[in-house]
Design a protein around this motif. Sequence first.
Motif, short mmCIF file in Angstrom:
data_model
loop_
_atom_site.label_atom_id
_atom_site.label_comp_id
_atom_site.label_asym_id
_atom_site.label_seq_id
_atom_site.Cartn_x
_atom_site.Cartn_y
_atom_site.Cartn_z
N ASN A 110 0.93 -1.25 -0.15
CA ASN A 110 -0.02 -0.03 0.00
C ASN A 110 0.90 1.13 0.05
N TYR A 349 -3.52 0.14 13.01
CA TYR A 349 -2.70 -0.05 11.47
C TYR A 349 -1.26 0.46 11.72
N GLU A 351 0.89 2.35 10.48
CA GLU A 351 1.55 3.77 10.40
C GLU A 351 0.52 4.88 11.10
N LYS A 352 -0.44 4.24 11.90
CA LYS A 352 -1.28 4.76 12.72
C LYS A 352 -1.47 4.62 14.16
N LYS A 375 -21.23 2.37 12.25
CA LYS A 375 -20.86 3.44 11.51
C LYS A 375 -19.71 3.37 10.63
N THR A 376 -19.61 4.25 9.67
CA THR A 376 -18.46 4.04 8.61
C THR A 376 -17.26 4.41 9.69
N GLY A 377 -16.10 3.67 9.07
CA GLY A 377 -14.93 3.89 9.73
C GLY A 377 -14.89 3.54 11.11
N SER A 378 -15.81 2.59 11.66
CA SER A 378 -15.47 2.10 12.81
C SER A 378 -14.76 0.91 12.96
N GLY A 379 -14.19 0.30 12.32
CA GLY A 379 -13.62 -0.83 12.32
C GLY A 379 -14.06 -2.31 11.77
N LYS A 380 -15.16 -2.12 11.16
CA LYS A 380 -15.78 -3.57 10.48
C LYS A 380 -14.70 -4.31 9.68
N SER A 381 -14.32 -3.56 8.61
CA SER A 381 -13.56 -4.02 7.44
C SER A 381 -12.09 -4.60 8.12
N THR A 382 -11.59 -3.78 9.05
CA THR A 382 -10.32 -4.10 9.93
C THR A 382 -10.35 -5.55 10.39
N TYR A 391 -3.15 -8.80 8.09
CA TYR A 391 -2.65 -7.89 9.29
C TYR A 391 -2.75 -8.75 10.29
N GLN A 422 -14.71 -5.17 0.08
CA GLN A 422 -15.73 -4.24 -0.05
C GLN A 422 -15.44 -3.62 -1.51
N GLU A 503 -19.99 -5.75 3.11
CA GLU A 503 -20.99 -5.07 2.40
C GLU A 503 -21.44 -5.64 1.00
N HIS A 534 -24.75 -2.35 6.23
CA HIS A 534 -25.34 -1.03 6.52
C HIS A 534 -26.77 -1.19 6.64
P1 ATP Z 1 -17.00 1.46 6.20
O1 ATP Z 1 -18.13 1.26 6.92
O2 ATP Z 1 -16.85 3.14 5.77
O3 ATP Z 1 -16.46 0.63 5.47
P2 ATP Z 1 -15.35 0.26 8.44
O4 ATP Z 1 -15.84 0.36 9.74
O5 ATP Z 1 -15.03 -0.93 7.60
O6 ATP Z 1 -15.80 1.57 7.55
P3 ATP Z 1 -12.49 0.26 8.33
O7 ATP Z 1 -12.25 0.11 7.12
O8 ATP Z 1 -12.33 -0.94 9.41
O9 ATP Z 1 -13.75 1.05 8.54
O10 ATP Z 1 -11.38 1.30 9.00
C1 ATP Z 1 -11.49 1.90 10.35
C2 ATP Z 1 -10.31 2.71 10.55
O11 ATP Z 1 -9.02 2.43 10.10
C3 ATP Z 1 -10.64 4.02 9.83
O12 ATP Z 1 -10.21 5.18 10.51
C4 ATP Z 1 -9.86 4.06 8.70
O13 ATP Z 1 -9.50 5.49 8.35
C5 ATP Z 1 -8.69 3.12 9.23
N1 ATP Z 1 -7.91 2.41 8.15
C6 ATP Z 1 -8.61 1.40 7.29
N2 ATP Z 1 -7.63 0.83 6.60
C7 ATP Z 1 -6.68 1.52 6.48
C8 ATP Z 1 -5.20 1.17 6.31
N3 ATP Z 1 -4.91 0.32 5.16
N4 ATP Z 1 -4.29 1.70 6.77
C9 ATP Z 1 -4.55 2.73 7.66
N5 ATP Z 1 -5.54 3.19 8.17
C10 ATP Z 1 -6.78 2.37 7.65
#
Ligand code: ATP
Length: 577
Positions: A110, A349, A351-352, A375-382, A391, A422, A503, A534
């Motif tokens: 990435n 992550y 770098e964060k 909610k969006t950005g809550s960490g679901k995909s993570t 990871y 996604q 999703e 969602h």
């Molecule tokens: P959405 O519903 O919008 O898909 P989500 O719940 O799936 O949101 P994630 O993709 O898990 O959200 O992201 C959770 C947090 O981690 C967010 O703040 C996002 O910016 C951050 N994030 C996601 N992917 C990465 C990545 N590859 N590197 C760094 N940060 C990331």
Amino acid sequence: MRSLLPFIRLFKYAKFPLFIGIILMITGLAASISLLTLSGWFLAATAIVGIHTLFNFFYPSASVRGFAIGRTVARYFEKIVTHDATFRILAKLRVQVFSKIIPLSPSVLNRYRNTDLLNRLVADVDTLDNLYLRLIAPFISAIVVIIAMTITLSFFNLKIALGIGFTLLILLIVIPTIFYHLGNKFGLALTQSRANYRTQFLEFIQAQAELLLFNAAQPLKQQLNETEQQWQAYQQQEANLSGFSTALLLFINGLILSTTLWVAANADFGDWDYPKALIGLFALAALASFEILMPIGAAFLHIGQIVASAERVNEITSQQPLVQFNGTNTIQITPNQPIIEIQDLLFHYPEKKELAIDHLNLSILAQQKVAILGKTGSGKSTLLQLLVRHYDAQQGQLQLAGKDIRSYTESSLRQHICFLTQRVHIFSDTLRNNLQIASTTKIKDTQFIDILQKVGLSKLLEQEQGLDLWLGDGGRPLSGGEQRRLGLARVLLNEAPIVLLDEPTEGLDRETERNILALILQHCQQKTLIMITHRLTSIEKFDQICIIDNAKLIEKGSYSELINKPQGFFKRLLERI
Ligand code: ATP
Ligand code: MG
């Protein structure tokens, strides 16, 4: 210079051809010099002898012919052998770089732009072919030929031979050093600006649609133009230096020639026949020495670029994958036993700093259907990324089928988990090949057609190409919803017992969504399903609903548990909708 070592090590894969290549290069060079040297003597000797005198011109003229033919033949085969060896090494190198890149995916990669990676894999690897062809082989050949030439000439006059030999050897050290420093200065800049230009150009092409729509093409064109001009400026600089190197070497050659002529004219050649003809021999030997040095100057001018390319390739190959697959276990699933157990999981992550998963606890039984909301950005995909080990979590336990997820082999993990991300990636390939990747066994046409009908994509089959329909650049000719459904078709063709969907119904109308969900649930009857969504369509059909908010799992339970939870997040959500 140390960055070249990994590439020099690759020479072991073509030792014999490389050796033969150098031998042929030496032979060609020696024949070429002998040709001129002997011709010098022969012409001078025949002039001195004049007519009416007995002179054996057969041997020298036959040798001149022999050297001329020898030079041509040696150069011909040298080119074949050295290029063949180099391409073999490059092929090895490319495979090596590629196999290093794959495990880096996706977390480390990435950090690089795709076009930059491609540039490193293609252009930089290509530049490295100069290492043997232009640098190492000519340098070794030069040393050998200078020594051989000095020894041969010393039979005629030791002092002049040593004079020529030493001068050439000193030049062989001085010239590369000068040109290395001259070329080094801009080699990196030249390589970098070439890479920049290609990256920008490719992105310009890829982003055409957006650029046109936002009328934003002009600034990018301008930028591209500037990068190109910069690149051309460096190329110009390189051409100037290359011209300078030729001029300098010609000048030095002229100096050597006149000095040799001057010294040879006054030298004592003992009792050789026609001693004056040896002046011609030495003069032309000095002239021919030009052939040894000429390629060296230009080659060392390139060393900066070779080193820069080597560093760019090394940078990729020295990256460590974030996730190492060292496990040896294979996944064994027992029905109704916990298949996923997560305890106190903590992840951010690399770098964060902020946590993307914060002290998460979750247990899922085999064959359960789990919906994840939030909610969006809550960490679901993570969370799903951790389940497929894109990871590894920094803290906590993540167990799959009773064992730590890290104890499994990669192939077992991939075999047992089907993950619809996604963003569905559509390959620039046929419809058939885009679907075939879902399974390792060959899928029958009837099966493809059946699945496409089920996901509502039978429209794609109406065209005469059928399954051979070309899906174009990254699936651009498909609508967003069609791309999603193609992703789902892949899931339905896959046999893995654990299905993770991110999703899957995003962007679909309500009716299609309902049908697709029914299909998914039917496909996953005997499987474990974790689905991020969602939307609340058919949510009651899931055994467990998890709500993630701000990296934390804030609510979990069955539908009936959650709708009865006073002040619960899910209850409020349902009421709002
Ligand atoms: P959405 O519903 O919008 O898909 P989500 O719940 O799936 O949101 P994630 O993709 O898990 O959200 O992201 C959770 C947090 O981690 C967010 O703040 C996002 O910016 C951050 N994030 C996601 N992917 C990465 C990545 N590859 N590197 C760094 N940060 C990331
Ligand atoms: Mg997401």
